[in-house]
Design a protein around this motif. Structure first.
Motif, short mmCIF file in Angstrom:
data_model
loop_
_atom_site.label_atom_id
_atom_site.label_comp_id
_atom_site.label_asym_id
_atom_site.label_seq_id
_atom_site.Cartn_x
_atom_site.Cartn_y
_atom_site.Cartn_z
N ARG A 291 69.02 56.70 2.79
CA ARG A 291 67.90 55.84 3.18
C ARG A 291 67.52 54.88 2.05
NH1 ARG A 291 65.73 57.13 8.01
NH2 ARG A 291 65.98 59.27 8.81
N ALA B 298 70.19 52.22 1.84
CA ALA B 298 70.10 51.36 3.02
C ALA B 298 68.99 50.32 2.87
CB ALA B 298 69.86 52.20 4.27
N SER B 299 67.89 50.73 2.27
CA SER B 299 66.75 49.81 2.12
C SER B 299 67.08 48.60 1.26
CB SER B 299 65.54 50.55 1.54
OG SER B 299 65.78 50.92 0.19
N ASN B 300 68.10 48.74 0.42
CA ASN B 300 68.51 47.63 -0.47
C ASN B 300 69.56 46.73 0.17
OD1 ASN B 300 66.82 48.55 -2.56
ND2 ASN B 300 68.38 50.00 -3.26
N TYR B 301 70.03 47.07 1.36
CA TYR B 301 71.10 46.30 2.00
C TYR B 301 70.74 45.92 3.43
CZ TYR B 301 74.11 47.45 -1.95
OH TYR B 301 74.65 47.55 -3.21
N GLN B 302 69.48 45.61 3.64
CA GLN B 302 69.01 45.35 5.01
C GLN B 302 69.51 44.03 5.59
OE1 GLN B 302 64.81 46.20 5.78
NE2 GLN B 302 64.70 47.31 3.86
N ASP B 303 70.07 43.18 4.74
CA ASP B 303 70.50 41.86 5.22
C ASP B 303 71.99 41.79 5.52
OD1 ASP B 303 67.90 40.87 4.96
OD2 ASP B 303 68.21 40.35 2.86
N ILE C 38 70.90 51.04 8.49
CA ILE C 38 70.59 49.63 8.24
C ILE C 38 70.29 48.93 9.56
CG2 ILE C 38 71.54 47.42 7.46
CD1 ILE C 38 73.14 49.07 5.34
N LEU D 27 66.77 49.67 10.52
CA LEU D 27 65.84 48.87 9.73
C LEU D 27 65.78 47.43 10.24
CD1 LEU D 27 66.71 50.16 6.13
CD2 LEU D 27 64.63 50.64 7.42
N GLN D 28 66.93 46.87 10.56
CA GLN D 28 66.96 45.50 11.08
C GLN D 28 66.25 45.41 12.44
OE1 GLN D 28 71.08 44.27 11.11
NE2 GLN D 28 71.16 44.01 8.89
N LYS E 226 62.49 45.43 12.00
CA LYS E 226 61.98 44.19 11.42
C LYS E 226 62.08 43.01 12.38
CE LYS E 226 63.28 42.94 7.36
NZ LYS E 226 64.19 42.64 6.21
#
Length: 234
Positions: free
Chosen positions: A46, A49-54, A78, A81-82, A85
């Protein structure tokens, strides 16, 4: 993607990986046959993953087709997360479609359970849910589990209709992972409306696999639990 994989590789733990290989039944003939672990924990995944959301959907697809379990998990994390958002419906639909199109790659119970309610279930809250009935009838174990776990999003909203219908469809399923999943969803229904659960149990108790029954009655008072178990034992 390569920087993400390098970051995951730095966290590899061979001891934990060996344990995961056993825990997730990766041996020949087992449900996770051939799955490969590198030994990462969910908190680690997790955080990364938070550092690669794009990452692009194409990159997530590449990760999802990796033989390494944690690569598939982080692709799905990821994507979740996307999805959370996303503001536009078309963006949410693209992530939902990603899950549906590649559903057979969501191929172990943790991959399903951790992610599916947050995307597939959430997206279908106000939409046609026929895809779940198609999945419930699939020969693919993971599509059937997706059908069950997606219902958790509905159950949270006290919408039990589809969870009950899908549970009925899967009463005769042969796989323990489906027995557990259906029992879990029935238990979650019972936490919110015990009468709905007991109505189902009164009708289907004798048909339910024992594991499914045990999971579903976990939150009932002891006398009721014993009563259903005794009925099943007769």
């Amino acid at each position: 993607m390569q920087s993400l994989i390098k970051e995951l590789n730095k966290l590899k733990d061979s001891v934990r990986a060996e344990h995961s290989q056993r825990f997730f039944k990766t041996g020949k003939g087992e449900y996770g046959e051939g799955d490969v672990f590198i030994g990462l924990t969910m908190p680690q995944l997790r955080k990364v993953a938070s550092n690669y959301q794009d990452l692009s959907i194409n990159t997530l697809e590449q990760l999802l087709y990796s033989k390494i379990h944690e690569h598939r998990m982080i692709a799905l994390l990821i994507a979740v997360l996307q999805y959370k958002k996303a503001i536009k419906q078309e963006s949410k639909k693209a992530i939902y479609d990603f899950f549906i199109v590649h559903s057979k790659q969501i191929n172990n119970w943790d991959l399903v359970d951790v992610t599916v309610p947050h995307v597939v279930g959430d997206y279908l809250l106000d939409k046609d849910r026929s895809i779940l009935y198609k999945f419930a009838k699939s020969k693919n174990l993971w599509q059937r589990r997706i059908a069950v776990l997606a219902c958790f999003a509905f159950i949270r909203e006290k919408d039990f209709k589809d969870a009950i219908k899908i549970s009925e469809l899967l009463l005769q399923d042969k796989h323990d992972l489906i027995h557990k999943a259906v029992g879990w969803m029935l238990r979650e229904i019972g936490k919110r409306d015990e009468k709905v659960l007991t109505k189902f149990l009164d009708k289907y108790c004798l048909q339910m696999p024992r594991t499914m029954l045990r999971y579903s009655i976990e939150r009932l008072e002891e006398t009721k639990r014993k009563d259903y178990l005794n009925k099943k034992a007769r």
